[in-house]
Write a protein that holds these residues in place. Structure first.
Motif, PDB file in Angstrom:
ATOM      1  N   TYR A 304      17.725 -38.761 -34.764  1.00 15.26           N
ATOM      2  CA  TYR A 304      17.204 -37.485 -35.266  1.00 15.26           C
ATOM      3  C   TYR A 304      16.866 -37.656 -36.748  1.00 15.26           C
ATOM      4  O   TYR A 304      17.622 -37.215 -37.630  1.00 15.26           O
ATOM      5  CB  TYR A 304      18.231 -36.367 -35.086  1.00 15.26           C
ATOM      6  CG  TYR A 304      18.582 -36.039 -33.658  1.00 15.26           C
ATOM      7  CD1 TYR A 304      17.609 -35.610 -32.758  1.00 15.26           C
ATOM      8  CD2 TYR A 304      19.894 -36.154 -33.201  1.00 15.26           C
ATOM      9  CE1 TYR A 304      17.931 -35.297 -31.442  1.00 15.26           C
ATOM     10  CE2 TYR A 304      20.228 -35.842 -31.886  1.00 15.26           C
ATOM     11  CZ  TYR A 304      19.246 -35.419 -31.009  1.00 15.26           C
ATOM     12  OH  TYR A 304      19.569 -35.113 -29.708  1.00 15.26           O
ATOM     13  N   GLN A 332      24.443 -34.613 -27.558  1.00 15.73           N
ATOM     14  CA  GLN A 332      23.048 -34.495 -27.126  1.00 15.73           C
ATOM     15  C   GLN A 332      22.486 -35.870 -26.762  1.00 15.73           C
ATOM     16  O   GLN A 332      21.824 -36.049 -25.733  1.00 15.73           O
ATOM     17  CB  GLN A 332      22.202 -33.858 -28.238  1.00 15.73           C
ATOM     18  CG  GLN A 332      22.521 -32.390 -28.485  1.00 15.73           C
ATOM     19  CD  GLN A 332      21.812 -31.816 -29.706  1.00 15.73           C
ATOM     20  OE1 GLN A 332      22.101 -30.716 -30.136  1.00 15.73           O
ATOM     21  NE2 GLN A 332      20.879 -32.552 -30.288  1.00 15.73           N
ATOM     22  N   TRP A 333      22.750 -36.853 -27.630  1.00 15.61           N
ATOM     23  CA  TRP A 333      22.292 -38.220 -27.364  1.00 15.61           C
ATOM     24  C   TRP A 333      22.928 -38.754 -26.079  1.00 15.61           C
ATOM     25  O   TRP A 333      22.234 -39.327 -25.229  1.00 15.61           O
ATOM     26  CB  TRP A 333      22.655 -39.116 -28.551  1.00 15.61           C
ATOM     27  CG  TRP A 333      22.560 -40.585 -28.241  1.00 15.61           C
ATOM     28  CD1 TRP A 333      21.413 -41.332 -28.184  1.00 15.61           C
ATOM     29  CD2 TRP A 333      23.642 -41.465 -27.941  1.00 15.61           C
ATOM     30  NE1 TRP A 333      21.723 -42.641 -27.855  1.00 15.61           N
ATOM     31  CE2 TRP A 333      23.080 -42.744 -27.702  1.00 15.61           C
ATOM     32  CE3 TRP A 333      25.021 -41.310 -27.860  1.00 15.61           C
ATOM     33  CZ2 TRP A 333      23.855 -43.857 -27.382  1.00 15.61           C
ATOM     34  CZ3 TRP A 333      25.803 -42.418 -27.538  1.00 15.61           C
ATOM     35  CH2 TRP A 333      25.220 -43.666 -27.305  1.00 15.61           C
ATOM     36  N   GLN A 336      21.326 -37.542 -22.945  1.00 15.53           N
ATOM     37  CA  GLN A 336      20.018 -38.145 -22.669  1.00 15.53           C
ATOM     38  C   GLN A 336      20.146 -39.541 -22.072  1.00 15.53           C
ATOM     39  O   GLN A 336      19.213 -40.028 -21.423  1.00 15.53           O
ATOM     40  CB  GLN A 336      19.191 -38.198 -23.957  1.00 15.53           C
ATOM     41  CG  GLN A 336      18.872 -36.844 -24.568  1.00 15.53           C
ATOM     42  CD  GLN A 336      18.137 -35.927 -23.616  1.00 15.53           C
ATOM     43  OE1 GLN A 336      17.071 -36.277 -23.089  1.00 15.53           O
ATOM     44  NE2 GLN A 336      18.691 -34.752 -23.378  1.00 15.53           N
ATOM     45  N   ASP A 509      19.482 -30.290 -22.973  1.00 16.98           N
ATOM     46  CA  ASP A 509      18.084 -30.690 -23.119  1.00 16.98           C
ATOM     47  C   ASP A 509      17.358 -29.790 -24.126  1.00 16.98           C
ATOM     48  O   ASP A 509      16.535 -30.259 -24.928  1.00 16.98           O
ATOM     49  CB  ASP A 509      17.365 -30.633 -21.768  1.00 16.98           C
ATOM     50  CG  ASP A 509      17.716 -31.803 -20.858  1.00 16.98           C
ATOM     51  OD1 ASP A 509      18.361 -32.755 -21.330  1.00 16.98           O
ATOM     52  OD2 ASP A 509      17.357 -31.752 -19.663  1.00 16.98           O
ATOM     53  N   HIS A 512      18.588 -30.605 -27.640  1.00 15.52           N
ATOM     54  CA  HIS A 512      17.968 -31.877 -28.038  1.00 15.52           C
ATOM     55  C   HIS A 512      16.518 -31.671 -28.469  1.00 15.52           C
ATOM     56  O   HIS A 512      16.086 -32.168 -29.528  1.00 15.52           O
ATOM     57  CB  HIS A 512      18.058 -32.852 -26.865  1.00 15.52           C
ATOM     58  CG  HIS A 512      17.248 -34.094 -27.013  1.00 15.52           C
ATOM     59  ND1 HIS A 512      17.515 -35.061 -27.962  1.00 15.52           N
ATOM     60  CD2 HIS A 512      16.156 -34.534 -26.321  1.00 15.52           C
ATOM     61  CE1 HIS A 512      16.637 -36.046 -27.853  1.00 15.52           C
ATOM     62  NE2 HIS A 512      15.795 -35.754 -26.866  1.00 15.52           N
ATOM     63  N   TRP A 516      14.930 -32.438 -32.224  1.00 15.50           N
ATOM     64  CA  TRP A 516      13.971 -33.490 -32.596  1.00 15.50           C
ATOM     65  C   TRP A 516      12.550 -32.970 -32.801  1.00 15.50           C
ATOM     66  O   TRP A 516      11.803 -33.516 -33.608  1.00 15.50           O
ATOM     67  CB  TRP A 516      13.994 -34.635 -31.574  1.00 15.50           C
ATOM     68  CG  TRP A 516      13.228 -34.434 -30.295  1.00 15.50           C
ATOM     69  CD1 TRP A 516      13.718 -34.018 -29.105  1.00 15.50           C
ATOM     70  CD2 TRP A 516      11.835 -34.694 -30.075  1.00 15.50           C
ATOM     71  NE1 TRP A 516      12.729 -33.983 -28.145  1.00 15.50           N
ATOM     72  CE2 TRP A 516      11.560 -34.403 -28.711  1.00 15.50           C
ATOM     73  CE3 TRP A 516      10.785 -35.135 -30.876  1.00 15.50           C
ATOM     74  CZ2 TRP A 516      10.289 -34.534 -28.147  1.00 15.50           C
ATOM     75  CZ3 TRP A 516       9.512 -35.283 -30.316  1.00 15.50           C
ATOM     76  CH2 TRP A 516       9.275 -34.984 -28.967  1.00 15.50           C
TER      77      TRP A 516
END
Length: 637
Positions: A304, A332-333, A336, A509, A512, A516
């Motif tokens: 990010y 969050q990472w 993903q 999602d 996130h 970004w």
């Protein structure tokens, strides 16, 4: 930051005040102390004979067993332990599970835990939250051997024991050990055990289910840890319990993960597989190596990247990518990287639970799914106090009566009160956000809905403390908002103290993407609830049972916690002293003290082996969450 040793400082002040007849600094300290928590196994009675100690500050002293009654108690517990099995609805229209084992040779089945079918006489009731409303059993209690012996508590090293509990009071514990069977954790690999269990039950998760069976949605249970963390005996016992009860006994519905923060940003773990493995093995006990994922703040800076402009207020005075201000970046990472999961439980290392983990998670998830959307944000911002509100249906009606029911299309105002949340909240000047999901718009007006929208819809966010509006408090991090135009008012937001929560993939999602694409973020306890608010996702506070060390008057508790007279009096700010004596808050002192007493440790001048042996035996508590538990190193003798 404010808590620290606050509870013990209060206790110290109280002791001095009693000697010197000085006034106590906080009103709640005038209430009678509740001692029923410390009635031990020898006082067990069937639930039908149980009388709680709480008198809701209506009498003094509260009813308690006399010294003569204590002396006459039998030395052995009057009941036998029974297997606790919360998996009766595990099928519920889904395929049957195949049994999972601790070892590859399948000689050690995933173990059971044991409870007692009664309660210590005069044990206290919780003050807010409810067993019955969540579907949790309230007529059984858990003591330390039945709860933890299946994971090595009270066992010698030849059976994978950890040393804890070997010297403590143990009358009747032999009946638990006789039911344990063959257990040995000395060469345990939890990653391998989870993988084998998941693979054996792959048929339960397939989208191409046969015979009309519906697939099981998979969940990740993520424990947040860091380099240098000390994994003591009790931390290991708790982690073993989580993995066994959530993952193995459920047939792989869950996977438990350790998300390890590598504090040294200059360590190039991403450049070398060997260094990655070396760092992992140096910081995590061997049995958890294969469930651990490493991350660093430097990695989050790349994932990010800056700029993140227009921060309203950095009250922590720390870097935006630092774990203190953006712990959610790593989650969050992680989400993903793991598209196989539908839900993610964000869990803290200093939380303990006396009950069964799958029972808690399953019941909370089912309860949240059954909640209607109407009035949900309004109910979730309040503490549910059964002694004040009655059942949850009555609580729902009480909240509805205080909320404006408005038909937005016809502007048909029904009552006076604050406007309710109904669908995505994006009608504010400080926009620049992604659009909410197309299927999230309310199907009808607020006034026309009959508490049907949202029923049988899984919750996107489940928190364990109320979802409050920071703008109505003096919570110190209320203005830690980044990426929104500072020339305009800050966006509406919500927060829940303590970051433990269940988050859906849809919510993560969205978080996130907002991070970004739009460079939006907020303080960790505020970001998931605020994203859910803006995008119309289903968010709910689960009213789990919370205890207090004093016999509060329910009407006063309701006023103090739910209707503070000023923003300064809010319990989510300067009024947080009111939660020092609770069993679940970020700076509670009672939580750790009661947990250590339950473990048989001496706390101050009370507890420990001689105390239990000369009194009513070891503690047996109902299922309950305790936070924070900052240490478990008290003496047992």
């Amino acid at each position: 930051m404010l808590g620290g040793g606050g509870y013990h400082q209060v206790k110290k002040h109280m002791a001095g005040s009693e000697r010197q007849r000085e006034p106590w600094p906080f009103f709640w300290q005038h209430y009678n102390r509740l001692d029923g928590y410390y009635n031990g196994m020898r006082t067990l009675v069937p639930y039908s004979e149980y009388q709680p100690e709480n008198q809701w500050n209506q009498s003094y002293p509260p009813p308690r067993l006399s010294a003569e009654e204590m002396t006459a108690l039998p030395k052995e517990p009057p009941m036998d332990p029974v297997k606790y099995d919360p998996y009766e609805d595990l099928l519920d229209g889904r395929s049957a599970i195949k049994q999972c084992y601790l070892d590859e040779a399948e000689t050690m089945p995933a173990p059971d835990i044991y409870a007692y079918p009664g309660l210590p006489q005069n044990m206290s009731l919780p003050f807010y939250g409810s067993y019955s409303e969540l579907g949790l059993q309230e007529d059984v209690c858990f003591e330390r051997f039945g709860r933890l012996a299946p994971y090595g508590y009270g066992l010698d090293e030849r059976r994978g024991g950890l040393g804890a509990g070997n010297q403590s009071e143990n009358a009747g514990a032999d009946k638990v050990f006789a039911m344990l069977g063959n257990l040995n954790y000395s060469s345990m690999d939890w990653g391998g055990a989870q993988r084998r269990c998941r693979e054996k039950n792959e048929h339960r998760f397939s989208e191409q289910h046969k015979g009309g069976k519906r697939p099981v949605q998979r969940q990740a249970y993520v424990l947040r840890t860091w380099t240098g963390y000390n994994y003591g005996e009790h931390e290991i016992l708790s982690m073993r319990a989580m993995i066994n009860e959530l993952a193995l006994k459920s047939g792989g519905e869950y996977d438990v993960h350790l998300l390890l923060h590598v504090k040294n940003n200059s360590l190039p773990i991403w450049a070398s597989d060997d260094l990655y493995r070396e760092t992992l093995e140096a910081n995590v006990p061997r049995e958890f190596w294969n469930i651990t994922t490493l991350w660093s703040e430097k990695q989050m800076e790349m994932y990010y990247p800056d700029p993140f402009p227009d921060n309203f207020a950095n009250m922590a005075g720390s870097n935006l990518h630092g774990v203190y201000r953006s712990a959610h970046f790593a989650l969050q990472w992680f989400s993903q990287q793991h598209l196989e999961y539908d839900y993610f439980w964000n869990w803290e290392m200093d939380i303990r639970y006396t009950g069964h983990y799958y029972d808690l998670n399953n019941r909370v998830g089912k309860w949240a799914r059954a909640q209607p959307r109407k009035g949900l944000w309004e109910r979730s911002r309040r503490f549910y106090i059964p002694a004040r509100h009655g059942n949850y249906a009555n609580f729902t009606n009480t909240v509805a009566a205080e909320t404006l029911a408005a038909d937005y299309a016809a502007n048909d105002i029904q009552q006076s009160g604050p406007l309710p949340v109904w669908g995505p909240v994006q009608d504010f000047p400080n926009r620049g956000m992604l659009s909410p999901p197309a299927n999230i718009i309310p199907p009808t007006t607020y006034a026309a809905d009959t508490y049907t929208w949202g029923v049988d819809e899984p919750a996107d966010l489940i928190t364990f403390n109320p979802l409050f509006d920071p703008s109505h408090t003096n919570w110190v991090f209320s203005w830690d908002i980044t990426g929104y135009d500072r020339s305009l008012p800050p966006p509406p937001r919500r927060a829940a103290i303590i970051t433990c929560a269940r988050l859906s993939r849809r919510l993560l999602d969205t978080m996130h993407a907002e991070t970004w694409q739009m460079r939006h973020t907020m303080f960790p306890e505020m970001w998931p609830p605020s994203v859910a608010l803006h995008h119309g996702l289903k968010a709910v506070y689960a009213p789990h049972p919370v205890y207090f060390d004093r016999d509060w008057d329910p009407a006063y508790m309701d006023q103090v916690l739910n209707y503070p007279e000023t923003v300064w009096a809010s319990p989510f700010g300067w009024g947080e002293n009111n939660l020092l004596g609770s069993s679940f808050y970020y700076n509670s002192g009672f939580s750790g003290a009661l947990w250590r007493r339950w473990l048989g440790q001496r706390e101050g001048a009370e507890g420990g082996k001689s105390w239990e042996e000369s009194g009513s035996g070891r503690l047996c508590l109902r299922a309950g969450l305790f936070h924070p538990v900052k240490h478990e190193v008290g003496p047992e003798d």
